[in-house]
Design a protein around this motif. Structure first.
Motif, PDB file in Angstrom:
ATOM      1  N   ASP A  35       6.361  12.015  -2.528  1.00 37.16           N
ATOM      2  CA  ASP A  35       5.284  11.041  -2.397  1.00 37.16           C
ATOM      3  C   ASP A  35       4.462  11.107  -3.683  1.00 37.16           C
ATOM      4  O   ASP A  35       3.634  12.004  -3.862  1.00 37.16           O
ATOM      5  CB  ASP A  35       4.428  11.349  -1.168  1.00 37.16           C
TER       6      ASP A  35
ATOM      7  N   ASN B  67      -4.552  15.573  -2.127  1.00 36.75           N
ATOM      8  CA  ASN B  67      -5.333  15.235  -0.947  1.00 36.75           C
ATOM      9  C   ASN B  67      -5.857  16.450  -0.187  1.00 36.75           C
ATOM     10  O   ASN B  67      -6.318  16.324   0.942  1.00 36.75           O
ATOM     11  CB  ASN B  67      -4.502  14.317  -0.047  1.00 36.75           C
TER      12      ASN B  67
ATOM     13  N   GLU C 168       4.034  15.927  -1.458  1.00 39.12           N
ATOM     14  CA  GLU C 168       3.293  15.561  -2.667  1.00 39.12           C
ATOM     15  C   GLU C 168       3.659  16.611  -3.730  1.00 39.12           C
ATOM     16  O   GLU C 168       3.260  17.770  -3.588  1.00 39.12           O
ATOM     17  CB  GLU C 168       1.774  15.622  -2.431  1.00 39.12           C
TER      18      GLU C 168
ATOM     19  N   LYS D   9      -1.170   3.038  -5.872  1.00 33.40           N
ATOM     20  CA  LYS D   9      -2.297   3.296  -6.776  1.00 33.40           C
ATOM     21  C   LYS D   9      -2.071   2.741  -8.193  1.00 33.40           C
ATOM     22  O   LYS D   9      -2.212   1.543  -8.387  1.00 33.40           O
ATOM     23  CB  LYS D   9      -2.641   4.786  -6.746  1.00 33.40           C
TER      24      LYS D   9
ATOM     25  N   TYR E  21      -1.275  14.466   2.312  1.00 32.20           N
ATOM     26  CA  TYR E  21      -1.590  13.191   2.950  1.00 32.20           C
ATOM     27  C   TYR E  21      -0.583  12.150   2.463  1.00 32.20           C
ATOM     28  O   TYR E  21      -0.305  12.067   1.264  1.00 32.20           O
ATOM     29  CB  TYR E  21      -3.007  12.749   2.583  1.00 32.20           C
ATOM     30  N   HIS E  22      -0.061  11.385   3.405  1.00 25.29           N
ATOM     31  CA  HIS E  22       0.926  10.371   3.038  1.00 25.29           C
ATOM     32  C   HIS E  22       0.534   8.998   3.570  1.00 25.29           C
ATOM     33  O   HIS E  22       1.391   8.176   3.889  1.00 25.29           O
ATOM     34  CB  HIS E  22       2.301  10.770   3.574  1.00 25.29           C
ATOM     35  N   GLY E  23      -0.762   8.742   3.695  1.00 26.17           N
ATOM     36  CA  GLY E  23      -1.204   7.490   4.285  1.00 26.17           C
ATOM     37  C   GLY E  23      -1.305   7.642   5.791  1.00 26.17           C
ATOM     38  O   GLY E  23      -1.009   8.702   6.345  1.00 26.17           O
TER      39      GLY E  23
ATOM     40  N   SER F 246       0.850  -1.189   0.000  1.00 24.14           N
ATOM     41  CA  SER F 246       0.000   0.000   0.000  1.00 24.14           C
ATOM     42  C   SER F 246       0.885   1.238   0.000  1.00 24.14           C
ATOM     43  O   SER F 246       2.092   1.160   0.290  1.00 24.14           O
ATOM     44  CB  SER F 246      -0.910   0.034   1.236  1.00 24.14           C
ATOM     45  N   GLY F 247       0.263   2.362  -0.288  1.00 17.51           N
ATOM     46  CA  GLY F 247       0.983   3.634  -0.247  1.00 17.51           C
ATOM     47  C   GLY F 247       1.454   3.957   1.161  1.00 17.51           C
ATOM     48  O   GLY F 247       2.546   4.503   1.363  1.00 17.51           O
ATOM     49  N   THR F 248       0.637   3.613   2.135  1.00 17.04           N
ATOM     50  CA  THR F 248       1.005   3.846   3.535  1.00 17.04           C
ATOM     51  C   THR F 248       2.287   3.111   3.894  1.00 17.04           C
ATOM     52  O   THR F 248       3.196   3.677   4.508  1.00 17.04           O
ATOM     53  CB  THR F 248      -0.140   3.374   4.465  1.00 17.04           C
TER      54      THR F 248
ATOM     55  N   VAL G  45       2.540   8.562  -4.733  1.00 15.03           N
ATOM     56  CA  VAL G  45       1.544   7.483  -4.690  1.00 15.03           C
ATOM     57  C   VAL G  45       0.371   7.832  -5.613  1.00 15.03           C
ATOM     58  O   VAL G  45      -0.153   6.966  -6.318  1.00 15.03           O
ATOM     59  CB  VAL G  45       1.063   7.226  -3.244  1.00 15.03           C
ATOM     60  N   MET G  46       0.001   9.117  -5.643  1.00 11.79           N
ATOM     61  CA  MET G  46      -1.095   9.533  -6.515  1.00 11.79           C
ATOM     62  C   MET G  46      -0.592  10.050  -7.860  1.00 11.79           C
ATOM     63  O   MET G  46      -1.135   9.722  -8.915  1.00 11.79           O
ATOM     64  CB  MET G  46      -1.921  10.614  -5.820  1.00 11.79           C
TER      65      MET G  46
HETATM   66  C1  LIG Z   1      -3.392   7.376  -1.416  1.00  9.80           C
HETATM   67  C2  LIG Z   1      -2.161   8.028  -0.950  1.00  9.80           C
HETATM   68  C3  LIG Z   1      -1.344   7.449   0.037  1.00  9.80           C
HETATM   69  C4  LIG Z   1      -1.753   6.221   0.803  1.00  9.80           C
HETATM   70  O1  LIG Z   1      -1.857   5.101  -0.002  1.00  9.80           O
HETATM   71  P1  LIG Z   1      -2.712   3.831   0.552  1.00  9.80           P
HETATM   72  O2  LIG Z   1      -2.517   2.803  -0.503  1.00  9.80           O
HETATM   73  O3  LIG Z   1      -4.122   4.326   0.691  1.00  9.80           O
HETATM   74  O4  LIG Z   1      -2.135   3.462   1.862  1.00  9.80           O
HETATM   75  C5  LIG Z   1      -0.151   8.060   0.343  1.00  9.80           C
HETATM   76  N1  LIG Z   1       0.238   9.176  -0.279  1.00  9.80           N
HETATM   77  C6  LIG Z   1      -0.515   9.785  -1.221  1.00  9.80           C
HETATM   78  C7  LIG Z   1      -0.025  11.007  -1.902  1.00  9.80           C
HETATM   79  C8  LIG Z   1      -1.743   9.229  -1.587  1.00  9.80           C
HETATM   80  O5  LIG Z   1      -2.508   9.845  -2.490  1.00  9.80           O
END
Ligand SMILES: *Cc1c(COP(=O)(O)O)cnc(C)c1O
Length: 434
Positions: free
Chosen positions: A243, A215, A210, A271, A148-150, A120-122, A245-246
């Motif tokens: 980060d 977020n 980010e 993601k 947001y970073h999880g 997961s991103g977290t 993730v998105m």
């Molecule tokens: C969604 C998100 C996370 C967390 O990812 P999960 O898979 O939900 O744990 C972390 N950082 C960013 C920038 C995100 O958008």
């Protein structure tokens, strides 16, 4: 005013869910706290569309909060997962698919020389911070309010102010001790970053950011802000963590760092690289990544990490993104959507501003540009809620919060985008009428 859709079966499912799971959901973003009312339960997705329990069809702009860049149930992703499924779903031992996904990530993302797959991103951000602290031997990190970073303890510290404040925990269960090493600064504020490095430079292990915030709604970072982060972290021997993730494989194939030409030390992903299955990853400079166990001493593990189904979905997705013309199409459709929203808001007399980077966008119910959490928090969220439901009743599923980005997928047709703009015109007139 349009009659509300019948969502009786969703309602009943939600009532039952609330007796089984806290708030009836397995992740709070799915509850409708930001817009009121009950969440919609979905049966299936196909391309750009979702179908709910009551048989209503929606054009989907949530895309599972980012992963579904190719749309739902893309035939080639489904086929890849089906093939992997028949060969066994988990071995707890290495597979060729892990090599293949890792190679795709390394080739695509400028900062990543080596990568570790997680679930997961977290997990990715949590592990990247541990690694940064181990590598630098320092305790403190900087994060930005509204990013947001999880749900990592030390990152659940979002309450910022215009000055550099030592973080206070954002959730019960996060101790002050954990929060104390997290410095929270305002996003896009290069001056605050300069000041924080002057004061705390010797204690800082990393800055996590980010590069396109998604977020707090879509709020792109100003290039000069990210350049300041790059320069100050390098001067002080702290690591810069993007980060993504998105934004990774979303705003460009190589992420925001490829789009902006700024290279961090570490990058977190999630993601899209899982193609809709649970995956995360962190990677970066080889000398840093070599500190991770078993090459190095920084502990990090996962029973299902690099899982065959998730890697199959990820590989199929990334190959389609790499070899197609997806990003040009996403740019055109998203620009059209943003312009359409802008025009519709002006025509309806509803003060709005659109934040966009590539296929991430947000219609902010505020007349002023949104550049950080303070300006985002000024939005008229009551108007957003009315807009959300007016769109839902017309068959358009938007994120259920002013502070979540909309995502356009490769499956959205020009006609669907035009229909969305037309519906937004009607919905915004309803919002104006109050
Ligand atoms: C969604 C998100 C996370 C967390 O990812 P999960 O898979 O939900 O744990 C972390 N950082 C960013 C920038 C995100 O958008």
């Amino acid at each position: 005013m349009l009659a509300a859709m019948n969502r009786q079966q969703s309602y009943e499912a939600y009532v039952r869910a609330c007796t089984l799971m806290p708030g009836g959901v397995n992740s709070p973003a799915r509850a409708f706290g930001g817009v009121g009312g009950e969440p919609i339960f979905f049966l299936r997705g196909e391309g750009a569309c979702l179908f709910d329990l009551d048989g209503n069809r929606y054009v989907d702009y949530v895309g599972s909060w980012g992963p579904m860049i190719l749309g739902h149930a893309h035939p080639m992703v489904v086929e890849a997962v089906e093939t992997a499924l028949r060969q066994g779903t988990s071995f707890g031992a290495p597979t060729l698919a892990e090599n293949e996904l890792a190679a795709l990530v390394v080739e695509a993302v400028p900062s990543i020389e080596m990568v570790r797959l997680v679930n997961s991103g977290t997990e990715a951000t949590m592990s990247a911070l541990r690694l940064a602290r181990a590598y630098t031997g320092r305790p403190a990190i900087i994060k930005f309010s509204g990013n947001y970073h999880g749900h990592v303890d030390s990152l659940l510290v979002a309450a910022g102010s215009s000055a550099a404040t030592l973080g206070a925990p954002d959730s019960p269960g996060v101790t002050e001790g954990t929060a104390r090493d997290t410095l929270v600064l305002p996003y896009n504020d290069a001056g605050a970053v300069e000041h924080a490095f002057d004061e705390h430079g010797g204690r800082l292990a990393a800055v996590i950011v980010e590069p396109v915030a998604g977020n707090m709604g879509c709020v792109p970072a100003e290039p000069a802000f990210l350049e300041t982060l790059r320069r100050r972290t390098a001067e002080h021997g702290a690591l810069l963590i993007f980060d993504e993730v998105m934004s990774g494989f979303r705003v460009a194939y190589g992420g925001a760092q490829a789009r902006l030409g700024i290279t961090p030390d570490l990058t977190t992903l999630g993601k899209i690289i899982g193609g809709g299955l649970p995956v995360g990853a962190y990677g970066g400079r080889a000398d840093i990544m070599q500190q991770v166990l078993p090459a190095g001493k920084v502990f990090q593990a996962g029973t299902l990490s690099g899982n065959p189904l998730a890697t199959a979905a990820g590989i199929a997705t990334l190959k389609l993104l790499r070899d197609g013309d997806v990003y040009e199409r996403l740019e055109q459709r998203s620009a059209r959507l943003a312009e359409g929203f802008d025009d519709a808001a002006r025509t309806a007399g509803v003060p709005c501003t659109v934040g966009r980077c590539g296929s991430m966008l947000t219609l902010f119910f505020s007349p002023d540009p949104v550049t950080d959490w303070v300006s985002a928090a000024r939005c008229d969220t009551a108007r957003f809620s009315r807009f959300f439901w007016a769109m839902a009743d017309r068959g358009f599923y938007l994120p259920c919060s002013q502070y979540e980005a909309m995502f356009v997928s490769a499956a959205h047709t020009a006609a669907e985008v035009d229909a969305t703009v037309a519906a937004a015109g009607e919905a915004l007139r309803e919002v104006a009428a109050g």
